[in-house]
Design an enzyme around this catalytic site. Structure first.
Site, PDB file in Angstrom:
ATOM      1  N   ASP A  34       6.644  -5.985  14.367  1.00 22.48           N
ATOM      2  CA  ASP A  34       5.209  -5.877  14.791  1.00 22.48           C
ATOM      3  C   ASP A  34       5.252  -4.695  15.904  1.00 22.48           C
ATOM      4  O   ASP A  34       5.507  -4.711  16.904  1.00 22.48           O
ATOM      5  CB  ASP A  34       4.623  -7.177  15.544  1.00 22.48           C
ATOM      6  CG  ASP A  34       3.162  -7.151  15.760  1.00 22.48           C
ATOM      7  OD1 ASP A  34       2.677  -5.997  15.819  1.00 22.48           O
ATOM      8  OD2 ASP A  34       2.672  -8.063  16.098  1.00 22.48           O
ATOM      9  N   TYR A  41     -11.996   4.325  14.567  1.00 25.34           N
ATOM     10  CA  TYR A  41     -10.988   4.900  13.566  1.00 25.34           C
ATOM     11  C   TYR A  41     -10.804   6.647  13.717  1.00 25.34           C
ATOM     12  O   TYR A  41      -9.562   6.835  13.950  1.00 25.34           O
ATOM     13  CB  TYR A  41     -11.635   4.701  12.082  1.00 25.34           C
ATOM     14  CG  TYR A  41     -10.555   4.766  11.157  1.00 25.34           C
ATOM     15  CD1 TYR A  41      -9.056   4.471  11.479  1.00 25.34           C
ATOM     16  CD2 TYR A  41     -10.833   5.241   9.929  1.00 25.34           C
ATOM     17  CE1 TYR A  41      -8.272   4.395  10.345  1.00 25.34           C
ATOM     18  CE2 TYR A  41     -10.034   5.250   8.819  1.00 25.34           C
ATOM     19  CZ  TYR A  41      -8.588   4.707   8.942  1.00 25.34           C
ATOM     20  OH  TYR A  41      -7.485   5.098   8.128  1.00 25.34           O
ATOM     21  N   GLY A  78       0.847  -1.180  -0.088  1.00 27.20           N
ATOM     22  CA  GLY A  78      -0.117   0.004  -0.003  1.00 27.20           C
ATOM     23  C   GLY A  78       0.896   1.327   0.010  1.00 27.20           C
ATOM     24  O   GLY A  78       1.918   1.345  -0.758  1.00 27.20           O
ATOM     25  N   ALA A 133       2.099   2.209   9.428  1.00 25.87           N
ATOM     26  CA  ALA A 133       1.439   1.006   9.986  1.00 25.87           C
ATOM     27  C   ALA A 133       0.259   1.479  10.529  1.00 25.87           C
ATOM     28  O   ALA A 133       0.402   2.108  11.520  1.00 25.87           O
ATOM     29  CB  ALA A 133       2.257  -0.054  10.551  1.00 25.87           C
TER      30      ALA A 133
END
Length: 268
Positions: free
Chosen positions: A62, A154, A16, A90
């Site tokens: 991560d 969000y 992306g 991320a």
């Protein structure tokens, strides 16, 4: 003797927008470190960086794990001796009517989007403080500036990212560390792959928003780098976003009425 090429670390750099940022950074002469959990995608990006004769690092990372981020920054410092730019790209998205969102939905977005960025900033600041320079760019969706119905979790995490960036902008300036926040709207991407949707209708609506917009990740990446070059704090990479943001700030009542109309459509 020429100075070494600048180095950049990009979280979520395997796909992306992160991949587009990595490829553009390579073409701009950066040494590029990719931090991602997807090893296969990371290998594909690194193969492309190799084709561009770009020094690069593939880092399994991560952002929900503080140790992973600290190790990623340490590897960059050991390899290149400096970390010039960190892009916190991320993240995951979330959608659904408020009463359908679970605690797990909220925790997932808070732990990834907000705390993941906090962890990465903390690791980078430790290195940048020693070298007396650096630039941190946090990527936060424009929903943090213009919250929409059906995206409360969000919008809340993205608004927190923007507030974090504003606070760090002034706090880190005496250390020689710059901070910016990039707030793109929807564009064609794979964000739906990690979407936290509380029910199918919300998922379908979110996926339609991604495909109906014309901007590609490469175009967004190019506009973000223009903002970095200009030293902008707030980077709004699509046409019209500045106008919408200003209208919301100057005429909040009108903006709320517009969102109420949208909410009525969602409820139907």
């Amino acid at each position: 003797m020429s100075s070494p090429a600048p180095s950049i670390l990009i979280t979520g750099g395997a796909s992306g927008l992160g991949r587009a940022l990595a490829e553009l950074a390579a073409r701009r002469g950066y040494r590029v470190a990719i931090a991602d959990t997807h090893s296969v995608r990371s290998e594909e990006v690194c193969a492309q960086l190799a084709d561009l004769n770009t020094e690069h690092l593939q880092l399994t990372c991560d952002i929900r794990r503080d140790g992973d981020l600290r190790q990623a920054v340490e590897r960059v410092m050991r390899r290149w001796g400096q970390l010039d730019i960190l892009i916190n790209n991320a993240g995951i998205a979330g959608t659904g009517l408020f009463e359908t969102l679970s605690d797990d939905d909220w925790r997932a977005l808070l732990d990834t989007n907000l705390l993941g960025t906090v962890r990465a900033c903390r690791a980078a600041v430790s290195a940048m403080k020693r070298q007396g320079s650096g630039h941190i760019i946090n990527v936060a969706a424009v929903q943090g500036l213009i919250p929409a119905p059906g995206m409360s979790s969000y919008s809340a995490t993205e608004a927190a990212l923007i507030a974090l960036s504003e606070s760090l902008y002034s706090e880190l300036q005496p250390l020689g560390i710059k901070v910016s926040v990039a707030c793109p709207s929807f564009f064609r991407s794979n964000l739906a792959d990690t979407l936290r949707a509380s029910e199918p209708v919300s998922r379908a609506r979110f996926e339609r928003l991604l495909v109906r917009h014309d901007f590609s990740p490469a175009e967004i990446a190019e506009r973000i780098f223009r903002g970095i070059d200009a030293g902008d704090f707030m980077i709004l990479p699509q046409p019209g976003l500045k106008q919408v943001w200003r209208q919301k700030r100057w005429l909040p009542g009108r903006a709320l009425k517009g969102m109420q109309a949208l909410a009525e459509k969602l409820r139907r």
